[in-house]
Design an enzyme around this catalytic site. Structure first.
Site, PDB file in Angstrom:
ATOM      1  N   SER A  53       0.974  -1.048   0.024  1.00 26.69           N
ATOM      2  CA  SER A  53       0.118   0.145   0.222  1.00 26.69           C
ATOM      3  C   SER A  53       0.921   1.383   0.062  1.00 26.69           C
ATOM      4  O   SER A  53       2.074   1.307   0.694  1.00 26.69           O
ATOM      5  CB  SER A  53      -0.817  -0.059   1.158  1.00 26.69           C
ATOM      6  OG  SER A  53      -1.673   1.371   1.530  1.00 26.69           O
ATOM      7  N   TYR A  76      -1.591  -1.250  10.844  1.00 24.91           N
ATOM      8  CA  TYR A  76      -1.411  -1.550   9.201  1.00 24.91           C
ATOM      9  C   TYR A  76      -0.465  -1.069   8.352  1.00 24.91           C
ATOM     10  O   TYR A  76       0.544  -1.694   7.524  1.00 24.91           O
ATOM     11  CB  TYR A  76      -2.775  -1.322   8.422  1.00 24.91           C
ATOM     12  CG  TYR A  76      -2.979  -1.630   7.071  1.00 24.91           C
ATOM     13  CD1 TYR A  76      -3.123  -2.923   6.690  1.00 24.91           C
ATOM     14  CD2 TYR A  76      -2.699  -0.470   6.057  1.00 24.91           C
ATOM     15  CE1 TYR A  76      -3.222  -3.143   5.249  1.00 24.91           C
ATOM     16  CE2 TYR A  76      -2.901  -0.994   4.801  1.00 24.91           C
ATOM     17  CZ  TYR A  76      -3.211  -2.267   4.397  1.00 24.91           C
ATOM     18  OH  TYR A  76      -3.289  -2.488   2.868  1.00 24.91           O
TER      19      TYR A  76
HETATM   20  N1  NAP Z   1      -8.533  -2.623  -0.418  1.00 24.21           N
HETATM   21  C1  NAP Z   1      -7.748  -1.715  -0.549  1.00 24.21           C
HETATM   22  O1  NAP Z   1      -7.869  -0.532  -0.616  1.00 24.21           O
HETATM   23  C2  NAP Z   1      -6.357  -2.049  -0.492  1.00 24.21           C
HETATM   24  C3  NAP Z   1      -5.323  -0.740  -0.513  1.00 24.21           C
HETATM   25  C4  NAP Z   1      -3.965  -1.036  -0.438  1.00 24.21           C
HETATM   26  C5  NAP Z   1      -3.328  -2.191  -0.308  1.00 24.21           C
HETATM   27  N2  NAP Z   1      -4.216  -3.372  -0.427  1.00 24.21           N
HETATM   28  C6  NAP Z   1      -3.622  -4.677  -0.038  1.00 24.21           C
HETATM   29  O2  NAP Z   1      -4.314  -5.659  -0.965  1.00 24.21           O
HETATM   30  C7  NAP Z   1      -4.285  -6.878  -0.605  1.00 24.21           C
HETATM   31  C8  NAP Z   1      -5.723  -7.490  -0.702  1.00 24.21           C
HETATM   32  O3  NAP Z   1      -6.433  -6.863   0.017  1.00 24.21           O
HETATM   33  P1  NAP Z   1      -8.136  -6.677   0.020  1.00 24.21           P
HETATM   34  O4  NAP Z   1      -8.301  -5.351  -0.393  1.00 24.21           O
HETATM   35  O5  NAP Z   1      -8.250  -7.393  -1.319  1.00 24.21           O
HETATM   36  O6  NAP Z   1      -8.764  -7.426   1.190  1.00 24.21           O
HETATM   37  P2  NAP Z   1      -9.794  -8.597   1.252  1.00 24.21           P
HETATM   38  O7  NAP Z   1     -10.748  -8.303   0.142  1.00 24.21           O
HETATM   39  O8  NAP Z   1     -10.176  -8.159   2.640  1.00 24.21           O
HETATM   40  O9  NAP Z   1      -8.916  -9.654   1.180  1.00 24.21           O
HETATM   41  C9  NAP Z   1      -7.742 -10.000   2.297  1.00 24.21           C
HETATM   42  C10 NAP Z   1      -7.382 -11.512   2.024  1.00 24.21           C
HETATM   43  O10 NAP Z   1      -6.407 -11.747   3.082  1.00 24.21           O
HETATM   44  C11 NAP Z   1      -6.663 -13.043   3.436  1.00 24.21           C
HETATM   45  N3  NAP Z   1      -6.274 -13.101   4.949  1.00 24.21           N
HETATM   46  C12 NAP Z   1      -6.562 -12.200   5.802  1.00 24.21           C
HETATM   47  N4  NAP Z   1      -6.094 -12.775   7.118  1.00 24.21           N
HETATM   48  C13 NAP Z   1      -5.654 -13.873   6.841  1.00 24.21           C
HETATM   49  C14 NAP Z   1      -4.717 -14.836   7.483  1.00 24.21           C
HETATM   50  N5  NAP Z   1      -4.650 -14.822   8.689  1.00 24.21           N
HETATM   51  N6  NAP Z   1      -3.982 -15.791   6.799  1.00 24.21           N
HETATM   52  C15 NAP Z   1      -4.313 -16.041   5.595  1.00 24.21           C
HETATM   53  N7  NAP Z   1      -5.058 -15.017   4.595  1.00 24.21           N
HETATM   54  C16 NAP Z   1      -5.462 -14.162   5.108  1.00 24.21           C
HETATM   55  C17 NAP Z   1      -8.299 -13.009   3.330  1.00 24.21           C
HETATM   56  O11 NAP Z   1      -8.449 -14.638   3.560  1.00 24.21           O
HETATM   57  P3  NAP Z   1     -10.125 -15.017   3.657  1.00 24.21           P
HETATM   58  O12 NAP Z   1     -10.851 -14.455   2.335  1.00 24.21           O
HETATM   59  O13 NAP Z   1     -10.081 -16.209   3.732  1.00 24.21           O
HETATM   60  O14 NAP Z   1     -10.281 -14.170   4.888  1.00 24.21           O
HETATM   61  C18 NAP Z   1      -8.419 -12.373   1.897  1.00 24.21           C
HETATM   62  O15 NAP Z   1      -8.192 -13.294   0.844  1.00 24.21           O
HETATM   63  C19 NAP Z   1      -3.804  -6.760   0.883  1.00 24.21           C
HETATM   64  O16 NAP Z   1      -2.211  -7.037   0.800  1.00 24.21           O
HETATM   65  C20 NAP Z   1      -3.943  -5.210   1.094  1.00 24.21           C
HETATM   66  O17 NAP Z   1      -3.289  -4.738   2.378  1.00 24.21           O
HETATM   67  C21 NAP Z   1      -5.738  -3.282  -0.244  1.00 24.21           C
END
Ligand code: NAP
Length: 154
Positions: A53, A76
């Site tokens: 991020s 985070y």
């Molecule tokens: N959304 C944003 O605005 C944003 C911005 C910057 C960076 N990011 C990054 O993008 C990436 C994906 O995030 P997202 O936005 O797609 O979030 P998300 O939809 O909440 O997905 C998060 C994922 O992480 C998995 N996860 C969480 N805790 C875990 C654990 N203890 N062990 C294994 N897996 C785990 C979840 O698995 P389950 O589905 O099985 O729970 C899910 O597949 C992350 O690295 C996040 O930091 C997101």
């Protein structure tokens, strides 16, 4: 989100929460790297994309004009900073190999992570991850980008 941000301030953040988030965002990628590297070394077209991020950029976060400057926190945001450091160590280890390793920020996407309050669709957020994962053999390694290859500072 606002409530979560308030609970993440360094003065009140739960250390258990910090550990839990760092376990996923820092130790998780390192563990996966160690497990996958022997296989990647056997591939002629290996690449690693660590998803991070812009919030983890120390250059951006330390700039008072950055929109999220005042919300830099140890749960985070700092976990992503640590991921950058760990990724840099992977990059230096892989320098003499053909394995590409890049950092990508997907932007602010409407996912569960942000209570679906993001400004981008999931499809748009995935674009840079996919672009970098599909770089050809002459593509760059050791970059930190967001959509359309825009470079971000570490
Ligand atoms: N959304 C944003 O605005 C944003 C911005 C910057 C960076 N990011 C990054 O993008 C990436 C994906 O995030 P997202 O936005 O797609 O979030 P998300 O939809 O909440 O997905 C998060 C994922 O992480 C998995 N996860 C969480 N805790 C875990 C654990 N203890 N062990 C294994 N897996 C785990 C979840 O698995 P389950 O589905 O099985 O729970 C899910 O597949 C992350 O690295 C996040 O930091 C997101």
């Amino acid at each position: 989100m606002a409530q979560l941000r308030a609970l993440a301030k360094p003065s009140v953040a739960s250390l258990d929460e910090v550990r839990a988030v760092w376990e996923v965002n820092v130790f998780g990628p390192l563990r996966v790297y160690q497990a996958m590297l022997p296989l990647l070394r056997k591939s002629s077209d290996a690449r690693i994309v660590n998803v991070t991020s812009a919030l983890g950029s120390l250059t951006l976060a330390s700039d008072p004009s950055f929109a999220y400057h005042s919300s830099f926190e140890p749960v985070y945001a700092a976990s992503k900073t640590a991921l950058h450091a760990v990724t840099l160590s992977m990059m230096t280890e892989l320098e003499a190999t053909d394995i590409k390793i890049n950092l990508v920020s997907p932007g602010f996407a409407r996912t569960r992570l942000v209570n679906f309050e993001g400004t981008e669709s999931i499809e748009d957020a995935a674009r840079e991850v996919v672009r970098v994962a599909r770089l050809g053999p002459d593509g760059p390694t050791a970059t930190f980008t967001t959509w359309e290859g825009t470079s971000l500072p570490w």
